[in-house]
Design a protein around this motif. Structure first.
Motif, PDB file in Angstrom:
ATOM      1  N   ASP A  20      36.817  -6.978  -8.168  1.00  0.00           N
ATOM      2  CA  ASP A  20      37.780  -7.644  -7.318  1.00  0.00           C
ATOM      3  C   ASP A  20      37.973  -6.884  -6.040  1.00  0.00           C
ATOM      4  OD1 ASP A  20      38.478  -9.879  -8.940  1.00  0.00           O
ATOM      5  OD2 ASP A  20      40.185  -8.792 -10.016  1.00  0.00           O
ATOM      6  N   VAL A  21      38.619  -7.754  -4.860  1.00  0.00           N
ATOM      7  CA  VAL A  21      38.884  -7.000  -3.929  1.00  0.00           C
ATOM      8  C   VAL A  21      40.266  -7.537  -3.339  1.00  0.00           C
ATOM      9  CG1 VAL A  21      36.375  -7.160  -2.998  1.00  0.00           C
ATOM     10  CG2 VAL A  21      37.936  -9.020  -2.746  1.00  0.00           C
ATOM     11  N   ARG A  22      40.877  -6.907  -2.328  1.00  0.00           N
ATOM     12  CA  ARG A  22      42.238  -7.179  -2.061  1.00  0.00           C
ATOM     13  C   ARG A  22      42.111  -7.590  -0.496  1.00  0.00           C
ATOM     14  NH1 ARG A  22      43.143  -1.639  -2.716  1.00  0.00           N
ATOM     15  NH2 ARG A  22      44.195  -2.046  -4.475  1.00  0.00           N
ATOM     16  N   GLN A  23      42.800  -8.406   0.038  1.00  0.00           N
ATOM     17  CA  GLN A  23      42.899  -9.057   1.205  1.00  0.00           C
ATOM     18  C   GLN A  23      43.633  -8.322   2.296  1.00  0.00           C
ATOM     19  OE1 GLN A  23      43.234 -13.257   1.378  1.00  0.00           O
ATOM     20  NE2 GLN A  23      42.156 -13.410   3.485  1.00  0.00           N
ATOM     21  N   THR A  24      43.122  -7.762   3.450  1.00  0.00           N
ATOM     22  CA  THR A  24      43.829  -6.716   4.086  1.00  0.00           C
ATOM     23  C   THR A  24      44.228  -7.674   5.489  1.00  0.00           C
ATOM     24  OG1 THR A  24      41.764  -5.828   5.103  1.00  0.00           O
ATOM     25  CG2 THR A  24      42.893  -4.595   3.408  1.00  0.00           C
ATOM     26  N   SER A  25      43.394  -8.642   5.809  1.00  0.00           N
ATOM     27  CA  SER A  25      43.671  -9.614   6.870  1.00  0.00           C
ATOM     28  C   SER A  25      42.866 -10.883   6.591  1.00  0.00           C
ATOM     29  CB  SER A  25      43.134  -9.101   8.256  1.00  0.00           C
ATOM     30  OG  SER A  25      41.887  -9.313   8.415  1.00  0.00           O
ATOM     31  N   TYR A  26      42.912 -11.965   7.443  1.00  0.00           N
ATOM     32  CA  TYR A  26      42.313 -13.149   7.089  1.00  0.00           C
ATOM     33  C   TYR A  26      40.778 -13.016   6.697  1.00  0.00           C
ATOM     34  CZ  TYR A  26      39.830 -17.552   7.398  1.00  0.00           C
ATOM     35  OH  TYR A  26      38.657 -18.660   7.220  1.00  0.00           O
ATOM     36  N   CYS A  27      40.057 -12.071   7.587  1.00  0.00           N
ATOM     37  CA  CYS A  27      38.651 -11.858   7.377  1.00  0.00           C
ATOM     38  C   CYS A  27      38.219 -10.534   6.853  1.00  0.00           C
ATOM     39  CB  CYS A  27      37.766 -12.174   8.352  1.00  0.00           C
ATOM     40  SG  CYS A  27      38.157 -11.181   9.945  1.00  0.00           S
ATOM     41  N   GLU A  28      39.095  -9.707   6.522  1.00  0.00           N
ATOM     42  CA  GLU A  28      38.991  -8.244   6.114  1.00  0.00           C
ATOM     43  C   GLU A  28      39.562  -7.976   4.711  1.00  0.00           C
ATOM     44  OE1 GLU A  28      40.210  -5.493   9.050  1.00  0.00           O
ATOM     45  OE2 GLU A  28      39.032  -6.491  10.781  1.00  0.00           O
ATOM     46  N   PHE A  29      38.631  -7.305   3.943  1.00  0.00           N
ATOM     47  CA  PHE A  29      38.891  -7.062   2.334  1.00  0.00           C
ATOM     48  C   PHE A  29      38.586  -5.582   2.013  1.00  0.00           C
ATOM     49  CE2 PHE A  29      38.105 -11.418   3.395  1.00  0.00           C
ATOM     50  CZ  PHE A  29      38.934 -12.188   2.511  1.00  0.00           C
TER      51      PHE A  29
END
Length: 331
Positions: A20-29
């Protein structure tokens, strides 16, 4: 902790830490975890981690009805197992039927993996064809090929049911019995066994001749494996495909030893990894992976695998190219 001591929910939580990844902005994870699995004798984060997390990141930038149908990834640099991995997603195309993203995985200022990930609006009314699976549930005779005739294929015509197959975590148990505990080999075999007992995914060789008594892939064997997640593996169609992307990267390059008599390679490392998805599946159920070696030359190997559900429906095709080198004077 052994593989029998966790609940399905605990296995699912462990799986999340890998994929899994978490979203830090619309296009960054970024990866959920800052600690990543490194396989035995590996020098970098497991490639399946980068594949799965890239798929997860790209999925978060498309509409929910779009299903992931293809990923093509290239491994570029080693990754530290004690740092977060950051994923940058770029929109390449948004069409009515297809969407495409590029994903760059980075640590610090180093690009470690890049992939194009394509999504499709499902078209279930279209006709379907796929290469058939081997007979599932066979009890026949499985033979090794002492010599490789022209046109020899590693594809089995029959495989055993999962309940008839040895757990993959037991691959090296016999070798451990006669390897001195002070030997470095004992350390490696023990770590491999512990890893396979504690990974949130498991496998079983579906052909009894795949491994010899020491756990090595045998020359001349047919190649097939059963794969699944240990827990419930909840989530969408795209989540299931990411979990398969994580799991399957363990089972590609090493299979080339079924066609080469050169002994253990001095180096194996992934270069490119491509997956195409054709039908839905649930990773909590057994999937059959059937492998066919394609080529080895110039220190590289190319392997293809088809993945089927237990009912014989094709769900994915995988092709991987990687470095496979042997000591000087050999292939």
């Amino acid at each position: 902790m052994s593989e029998k001591e966790l609940s399905a929910e605990e296995w699912d939580e462990r799986l999340s830490q890998h994929v899994d990844v978490r979203q830090t902005s619309y296009c960054e994870f970024e990866s959920i975890s800052s600690s990543h699995w490194v396989p035995v004798m590996g020098k970098s984060v497991f490639g399946g981690t980068l594949i799965a997390q890239s798929m997860k990141a790209a999925t978060k930038t498309v509409s929910p009805e779009m299903e992931l149908h293809e990923i093509h990834g290239k491994f570029l640099n080693r990754a530290s197992h004690q740092k977060h991995i950051y994923y940058y997603v770029k929109k390449l195309r948004d069409g009515r039927s297809y969407m495409t993203r590029r994903v760059d995985a980075m640590q610090d200022q180093t690009l470690i993996f890049t992939a194009t990930v394509s999504f499709q609006l499902p078209e279930p009314s279209q006709p379907q064809f796929y290469a058939p699976p081997p007979i599932i549930g066979a009890t026949g005779t499985f033979k090794l090929m002492k010599f490789m005739p022209d046109g020899h294929s590693n594809l089995p015509t029959e495989v055993l049911l999962p309940d008839m197959c040895q757990p993959g975590s037991e691959r090296y148990l016999k070798a451990l019995e006669h390897t001195p505990k002070e030997a470095i080999l004992h350390k490696y075999l023990t770590k491999y066994t512990n890893d396979q007992q504690n990974l949130p995914v498991e496998f079983r060789p579906a052909v009894p001749t795949v491994f010899d008594e020491n756990g090595h892939i045998q020359y001349g064997t047919k190649l097939a494996y059963w794969l699944r997640a240990r827990g419930h593996s909840p989530g969408s169609v795209n989540d299931q495909r990411a979990v398969l992307g994580f799991h399957i990267d363990q089972f590609m390059l090493g299979n080339m030893l079924a066609n080469l008599r050169e002994g253990p390679p001095s180096m194996m490392a992934s270069l490119d990894h491509t997956m195409w998805f054709h039908n839905d599946f649930d990773m909590s159920n057994w999937l059959l992976m059937v492998v066919e070696n394609q080529a080895a030359s110039n220190g590289r190997a190319l392997i293809m695998a088809r993945v089927y559900r237990g009912d014989g429906v094709l769900v994915a095709i995988v092709i991987q190219e990687g470095v496979i080198r042997f000591p000087t004077g050999r292939l």
